[in-house]
Design a protein around this motif. Structure first.
Motif: not given
Length: 168
Positions: A153-168, A107-119
């Protein structure tokens, strides 16, 4: 696709699903829980970039919320992924991610996915790295939000995961 996934209905969330998404997030005991109001808004304003998995009775059993980054219109940022405890271990989170990424790729030509994940979140790390592997995509990682930035309060660092390029 597993037999359990073949019977799965994945579609866009509706406002009426907001309460169930909030409950699933709350019961996960791992996600940062947002207000119930935010899940209702999310189901209204970001339904097109989110997905819900429905059980046999049509009620939500899992969800993935996301949005397309305004400055990077080919990047989907995945905000939260959760599956009801009774339905975990069936590949539903992976099916949600695959389904939404494929839909937004078309629908939108998405070719990258990002998310944040704590360790400490090994399940999310497995979900996203296996997604990248299935698509032959690279994964880059960097700290996006250091733990010291969180005022509540205490919160772990959020690590950015960048995935791509993707093709569908």
């Amino acid at each position: 696709m597993t037999a359990a996934q073949a019977d799965l209905l994945i579609d866009r969330p509706a406002v009426a699903d907001g309460a169930a998404l909030w409950r699933i997030a709350k019961d996960s005991e791992t996600l940062d829980l947002n207000s119930s109001y935010s899940y209702l808004l999310w189901c209204r304003d970001f339904a097109g970039t989110s997905a819900v998995a429905r059980g046999a009775d049509g009620s939500p059993i899992g969800f993935l919320t996301g949005y397309v980054r305004p400055e990077q219109p080919h990047t989907l940022l995945v905000w939260q992924v959760a599956v009801d405890a009774a339905h975990r271990g069936r590949g539903i989170a992976a099916a949600l991610l695959e389904s939404l990424a494929a839909r937004l790729g078309a629908e939108r030509g998405i070719s990258w996915v990002e998310t944040t994940i704590t360790p400490d979140n090994a399940a999310s790390e497995r979900l996203f790295t296996s997604f990248a592997e299935r698509h032959g995509a690279t994964v880059s990682r960097e700290v996006l939000f250091d733990s010291g930035l969180f005022p509540d309060g205490p919160h772990e660092s959020e690590v950015l995961y960048r995935i791509g390029p993707l093709t569908f």
